[in-house]
Design a protein around this motif. Structure first.
Motif, PDB file in Angstrom:
ATOM      1  N   GLY A  73      -3.231  13.614 -14.695  1.00 62.12           N
ATOM      2  CA  GLY A  73      -4.588  13.558 -15.213  1.00 62.12           C
ATOM      3  C   GLY A  73      -4.940  12.210 -15.793  1.00 62.12           C
ATOM      4  N   GLU A  74      -4.289  11.140 -15.311  1.00 60.62           N
ATOM      5  CA  GLU A  74      -4.485   9.787 -15.840  1.00 60.62           C
ATOM      6  C   GLU A  74      -5.426   9.009 -14.928  1.00 60.62           C
ATOM      7  N   ASP A  75      -6.571   8.559 -15.478  1.00 57.32           N
ATOM      8  CA  ASP A  75      -7.538   7.785 -14.685  1.00 57.32           C
ATOM      9  C   ASP A  75      -7.827   8.473 -13.354  1.00 57.32           C
ATOM     10  N   VAL A  76      -8.147   9.759 -13.452  1.00 58.24           N
ATOM     11  CA  VAL A  76      -8.242  10.580 -12.239  1.00 58.24           C
ATOM     12  C   VAL A  76      -9.270  10.042 -11.249  1.00 58.24           C
ATOM     13  N   ALA A  77     -10.446   9.663 -11.736  1.00 60.89           N
ATOM     14  CA  ALA A  77     -11.506   9.251 -10.824  1.00 60.89           C
ATOM     15  C   ALA A  77     -11.110   8.008 -10.027  1.00 60.89           C
ATOM     16  N   LEU A  78     -10.638   6.972 -10.737  1.00 64.83           N
ATOM     17  CA  LEU A  78     -10.263   5.739 -10.045  1.00 64.83           C
ATOM     18  C   LEU A  78      -8.988   5.913  -9.222  1.00 64.83           C
ATOM     19  N   ALA A  79      -8.046   6.711  -9.747  1.00 64.16           N
ATOM     20  CA  ALA A  79      -6.822   6.950  -8.983  1.00 64.16           C
ATOM     21  C   ALA A  79      -7.143   7.664  -7.680  1.00 64.16           C
ATOM     22  N   THR A 120       0.818  -1.218   0.000  1.00 65.38           N
ATOM     23  CA  THR A 120       0.000   0.000   0.000  1.00 65.38           C
ATOM     24  C   THR A 120       0.849   1.264   0.000  1.00 65.38           C
ATOM     25  N   GLU A 121       1.886   1.279   0.823  1.00 65.23           N
ATOM     26  CA  GLU A 121       2.756   2.460   0.880  1.00 65.23           C
ATOM     27  C   GLU A 121       3.389   2.743  -0.476  1.00 65.23           C
ATOM     28  N   ALA A 122       3.818   1.671  -1.174  1.00 62.64           N
ATOM     29  CA  ALA A 122       4.459   1.851  -2.467  1.00 62.64           C
ATOM     30  C   ALA A 122       3.488   2.395  -3.508  1.00 62.64           C
ATOM     31  N   ALA A 123       2.196   2.137  -3.329  1.00 64.03           N
ATOM     32  CA  ALA A 123       1.204   2.596  -4.308  1.00 64.03           C
ATOM     33  C   ALA A 123       0.931   4.096  -4.211  1.00 64.03           C
ATOM     34  N   LEU A 124       1.179   4.693  -3.050  1.00 66.51           N
ATOM     35  CA  LEU A 124       0.805   6.099  -2.851  1.00 66.51           C
ATOM     36  C   LEU A 124       1.454   7.043  -3.861  1.00 66.51           C
ATOM     37  N   PRO A 125       2.779   7.021  -4.046  1.00 63.02           N
ATOM     38  CA  PRO A 125       3.359   7.971  -5.001  1.00 63.02           C
ATOM     39  C   PRO A 125       2.880   7.725  -6.430  1.00 63.02           C
ATOM     40  N   LEU A 126       2.607   6.476  -6.766  1.00 65.48           N
ATOM     41  CA  LEU A 126       2.114   6.168  -8.111  1.00 65.48           C
ATOM     42  C   LEU A 126       0.713   6.740  -8.322  1.00 65.48           C
ATOM     43  N   LEU A 127      -0.135   6.605  -7.342  1.00 66.66           N
ATOM     44  CA  LEU A 127      -1.490   7.158  -7.446  1.00 66.66           C
ATOM     45  C   LEU A 127      -1.448   8.688  -7.504  1.00 66.66           C
ATOM     46  N   ARG A 128      -0.566   9.293  -6.733  1.00 69.25           N
ATOM     47  CA  ARG A 128      -0.440  10.748  -6.797  1.00 69.25           C
ATOM     48  C   ARG A 128       0.086  11.189  -8.159  1.00 69.25           C
ATOM     49  N   GLN A 129       0.958  10.383  -8.728  1.00 70.87           N
ATOM     50  CA  GLN A 129       1.470  10.685 -10.070  1.00 70.87           C
ATOM     51  C   GLN A 129       0.341  10.643 -11.103  1.00 70.87           C
ATOM     52  N   CYS A 130      -0.560   9.674 -10.942  1.00 68.05           N
ATOM     53  CA  CYS A 130      -1.720   9.609 -11.851  1.00 68.05           C
ATOM     54  C   CYS A 130      -2.543  10.897 -11.759  1.00 68.05           C
ATOM     55  N   LEU A 131      -2.785  11.373 -10.564  1.00 67.25           N
ATOM     56  CA  LEU A 131      -3.570  12.597 -10.390  1.00 67.25           C
ATOM     57  C   LEU A 131      -2.850  13.789 -11.010  1.00 67.25           C
ATOM     58  N   ASP A 132      -1.542  13.853 -10.813  1.00 61.97           N
ATOM     59  CA  ASP A 132      -0.775  14.966 -11.372  1.00 61.97           C
ATOM     60  C   ASP A 132      -0.823  14.953 -12.894  1.00 61.97           C
ATOM     61  N   LEU A 172     -10.018   7.574  -6.031  1.00 61.25           N
ATOM     62  CA  LEU A 172     -10.701   6.627  -5.152  1.00 61.25           C
ATOM     63  C   LEU A 172      -9.705   5.680  -4.500  1.00 61.25           C
ATOM     64  N   ASN A 173      -8.816   5.114  -5.303  1.00 65.23           N
ATOM     65  CA  ASN A 173      -7.837   4.177  -4.754  1.00 65.23           C
ATOM     66  C   ASN A 173      -6.873   4.858  -3.784  1.00 65.23           C
ATOM     67  N   LEU A 174      -6.538   6.125  -4.084  1.00 68.13           N
ATOM     68  CA  LEU A 174      -5.678   6.856  -3.153  1.00 68.13           C
ATOM     69  C   LEU A 174      -6.405   7.069  -1.827  1.00 68.13           C
ATOM     70  N   GLY A 175      -7.699   7.429  -1.898  1.00 74.66           N
ATOM     71  CA  GLY A 175      -8.467   7.606  -0.665  1.00 74.66           C
ATOM     72  C   GLY A 175      -8.574   6.327   0.129  1.00 74.66           C
ATOM     73  N   ILE A 176      -8.802   5.192  -0.580  1.00 73.56           N
ATOM     74  CA  ILE A 176      -8.891   3.905   0.116  1.00 73.56           C
ATOM     75  C   ILE A 176      -7.547   3.524   0.728  1.00 73.56           C
ATOM     76  N   ALA A 177      -6.470   3.730  -0.041  1.00 73.93           N
ATOM     77  CA  ALA A 177      -5.137   3.386   0.468  1.00 73.93           C
ATOM     78  C   ALA A 177      -4.797   4.206   1.699  1.00 73.93           C
ATOM     79  N   LEU A 178      -5.083   5.503   1.664  1.00 77.63           N
ATOM     80  CA  LEU A 178      -4.803   6.357   2.810  1.00 77.63           C
ATOM     81  C   LEU A 178      -5.645   5.937   4.021  1.00 77.63           C
ATOM     82  N   THR A 179      -6.896   5.544   3.768  1.00 76.06           N
ATOM     83  CA  THR A 179      -7.750   5.066   4.855  1.00 76.06           C
ATOM     84  C   THR A 179      -7.159   3.812   5.481  1.00 76.06           C
TER      85      THR A 179
END
Length: 772
Positions: free
Chosen positions: A34-40, A20-32, A42-49
């Motif tokens: 603009g790649e799959d923003v909605a799912l990224a 999960t920790e390793a996924a965080l920077p990748l998900l933030r990169q997606c948001l930066d 959501l997954n970032l919110g779930i991972a942080l939770t």
């Protein structure tokens, strides 16, 4: 060569493999990007939770609700967070929204069941669980909830027998199954960790502490150190104050379950107790951000800041708890250290707010046996009946109470198996171990069942103290004595404050909700430890300079105290200052104190800092101290007695609160009242003058122990006679009343318990000795 995988694919791969920790920077990169923003998002919110970063997760989950309006999951996650933050209405609405979008969303049903249980609606909770089990009949978590809500003992037993459920199932079995059955089951299946863990928890509840801890350790071994089980063991060790053992286990549990509020709170508290204050502060702040401003988190953060010597910040944080009993009790524990809000008047205002939040039961009418002259049953109530300031300042007097007049009962909230604790038990005619898990009403009822005539509180609003339980009236007469005795308690049913004329001089009455029961000498009776070394010669004679010292808690070292010490050292260019206290073990706290000391014009090259030491080592360290410096506005109590016993005279300043006058009482009781200053200028002048009189200082040091032994401060038979008379005085007044006692209506004259000749002798002994 194949193209590199997109960050979104890499993130999903990391999440699916549990990284999960390793996924965080990748998900933030997606948001930066603009790649799959909605799912990224959501997954970032779930991972942080899942990592317990609830405050950070919320905006991402809220954005996912807007971007994915037909999806239940982001609403469920937001409901889960709201439930953890005790925002019940919001959580319920979000779970219902999730079910509207996805009627078979089982976890939302489970969430609603938990909310119903929290609000006392077991039937509603069971209905939600039954509905969820139709969709997921083999889900262990739902079966555990069904067993809990339905109180189905057979189902609870079946869960463990079939190896189902985790820590929740274990906790349930420990509560529902009797100890004999758990012993038999653990013996029949010795390698099944669930039975061992359930047995361990049940043994701890039955006060079989070592056996319970051992069973939990076995469970950890048999489960291959499952993190959730390590966390459970860590919680039990922390409750037993075995903090060094608990810390790594709690950390392991948190690493696997970041969103567990209990683990996070216990871990932060463990760091505080280990004096890892900077880490504790960060842990409490993070928990408050994620789980909301729970009173216990607010209180412990405030205590952490106070322990770092940050009185202003500590008081500000404590105010965020509001006007609940717990929050105001916390404030009463922290406020006496504050340079301004530590005044008697300010403390009385807070105590009055606390008193308004407590129950005000009417005093019971006279029962049979209200004989003013009969033998009295006096109960001493607290969590520190042992090697603690309570023991050193009360025990010898309690031991000397005349058995023909006083039956001693002790109500202990924590057994202290040390030399002083065993002496308390030996003196007690009646000993009761009371569970600190009992609520205030139950504690008072447990004491009241023994029909004590008088209860003496020895805990106050300090750590482990339960003075608020006495609002439920455990005895006809209730008295506050040593034990976080820093100010008025505010407890409506607390009738008296045991004090003396130095602690509460005439005119102090308005600052106390209790009537003042003044002793003719001091309010405490000091017992020195047998391991205290002999008094060393005055170190200044061989060193050629004076060394000042203060071994008080960092909480007491206010900016004004540092400034006064700076003036003393500036006036005496060769003098040194030694500080010794447990908080200085923490490197960031130590560095912050050095910064504050430099700002107060204390020459750092002449400042010596030491962390914690054993009691024996601390007493021996007075061999380096010529003159002790008492802090203000919270003066030293036991610390003052110890400095004096080790030959170091004490420069003190009189405050207005009870906490601010401990040294005033002790110094006057040994005939050194002239070492008490009325203001900072006098405090500095007294210290400087003493430093210029080394021969007189050496003479005073050499005779200090004889002076103390001959004084009322250490005369246990004399103190016990006075205490007996004080208790009898309070009892006679109660017997004479037909209406509830109102402290404001009781004249608080100093009780004259010594005859005229003794009073004259006492006055003569105080005046004896050369003034320095």
């Amino acid at each position: 060569m194949s193209p590199p995988l997109a960050p979104s694919r890499l993130a999903l791969s990391a999440l699916s493999s549990g990284q999960t920790e390793a996924a965080l920077p990748l998900l933030r990169q997606c948001l930066d990007r603009g790649e799959d923003v909605a799912l990224a998002g959501l997954n970032l919110g779930i991972a942080l939770t899942n990592l317990g970063h609830l405050a950070e997760a919320v905006p991402h989950l809220q954005a996912a609700c807007l971007a994915l309006p037909d999806l239940a999951e982001p609403r469920f996650r937001l409901g889960q967070i709201a439930g953890q933050q005790e925002r019940i209405a919001a959580a319920r609405a979000l779970f219902h929204e999730a079910l509207i979008l996805e009627p078979e969303h089982v976890t939302s049903m489970a969430g609603l069941a938990m909310l119903d249980e929290a609000q006392g609606n077991a039937d509603g909770a069971l209905q939600w669980v039954a509905q969820a089990l139709l969709l997921a009949p083999r889900e262990a978590g739902l079966l555990v909830m069904q067993a809990r809500f339905s109180e189905d003992v057979a189902l609870c037993r079946a869960l463990l027998s079939q190896g189902l459920g985790g820590v929740d199932a274990v906790k349930l079995a420990a509560q529902r199954l009797d100890l004999a059955e758990l012993r038999a089951a653990a013996s029949a299946a010795p390698l099944e960790w669930r039975w061992q863990a359930a047995l361990g928890l049940a043994q701890l509840t039955a006060e079989e502490v070592e056996a319970g801890i051992a069973a939990l350790r076995l469970a950890c071994i048999f489960s291959d150190d499952a993190p959730e089980l390590q966390g459970l063991l860590g919680l039990q060790l922390a409750e037993q104050r075995r903090d060094a053992e608990a810390e790594p286990l709690l950390a392991a549990g948190i690493a696997a379950s970041h969103g567990d509020a209990e683990l996070r709170a216990s871990y932060a508290l463990t760091l505080l107790r280990l004096d890892r204050l900077a880490e504790a502060r960060l842990a409490f702040e993070a928990a408050i951000a994620d789980f909301g401003p729970h009173p216990s988190l607010i209180c412990n953060l405030a205590l952490t800041l106070s322990n770092q010597g940050l009185q202003e910040e500590a008081l500000r944080i404590s105010d965020e708890g509001g006007d609940t009993v717990a929050s105001l009790g916390c404030r009463m524990g922290i406020q006496p250290y504050h340079p301004i809000e530590g005044s008697a008047a300010a403390l009385h205002r807070t105590a009055s707010r606390l008193g308004a939040a407590l129950p005000h039961p009417p005093r019971l009418p006279h029962p049979p046996g209200f004989d003013p002259e009969r033998r009295l049953r006096v109960g001493f109530f607290g969590a520190r009946l042992g090697r603690h300031p309570v023991g050193w300042l009360t025990l010898s007097a309690i031991e000397a109470l005349p058995e023909a007049e006083i039956e001693v009962a002790c109500y202990s909230l924590k057994t202290m198996d040390d030399a002083l604790g065993r002496r308390f038990q030996a003196r007690a005619d009646l000993w009761r171990d009371l569970s600190p898990r009992l609520d205030d009403a139950a504690l008072a009822a447990a004491i009241r069942a023994d029909a004590p005539d008088i209860v003496v509180d020895l805990g106050g609003h300090g750590e482990g103290g339960r003075v608020t339980a006495l609002a439920y009236r455990a005895a006809p007469v209730q008295i506050k004595w040593v034990g976080a005795q820093s100010a008025t308690t505010g407890v409506p049913a607390m009738d008296w404050m045991l004090t003396d004329a130095w602690q509460t001089p005439p005119g102090s009455e308005a600052h106390y909700t209790e009537a003042l029961l003044r002793m003719p000498d001091g309010y405490a009776c000091y017992t020195p430890p047998p391991w205290a070394p002999d008094v060393a010669p005055l170190p200044a004679l061989s060193r050629g300079h004076v060394t000042f010292g203060c071994f008080n808690n960092l909480s007491k070292i206010t900016p004004a105290v540092l400034a006064a010490w700076g003036q003393i050292l500036t006036t005496l260019p060769r003098a040194r200052l030694i500080l010794r206290t447990h908080a200085l073990r923490d490197a960031p706290t130590r560095a912050a104190l050095i910064t504050r000391a430099a700002a107060a014009a204390i020459p750092l090259e002449r400042l010596e800092l030491h962390g914690p030491s054993s009691h024996e080592e601390l007493l021996a360290a007075y061999a380096e101290i010529d003159i002790a410096l008492d802090p203000f506005p919270y003066a030293g109590g036991l610390t003052a007695c110890e400095a004096l016993w080790m030959g170091a005279p004490l420069v003190a300043m009189a405050g207005s609160s009870f906490a601010g006058r401990h040294a005033v009482s002790h110094l006057n009781n040994i005939g050194l009242g002239h070492w008490v200053a009325e203001d900072v200028e006098g405090y500095v002048a007294r210290a400087v003058a003493a430093a210029h009189s080394l021969p007189a200082l050496a003479e005073l040091r050499a005779g200090m122990r004889a002076r103390m032994k001959a004084s009322p401060l250490m005369d246990a038979p004399r103190f016990a006679a006075n205490l007996t008379a004080a208790l009898r005085h309070a009892w006679r007044l109660r017997c004479a009343q037909t209406q509830p006692l109102k402290p404001s209506s009781v004249q608080t004259e100093r009780i004259k318990m010594l005859d005229k000749q003794k009073l004259i002798a006492c006055a003569a002994s105080r005046g004896a000795g050369k003034r320095l």
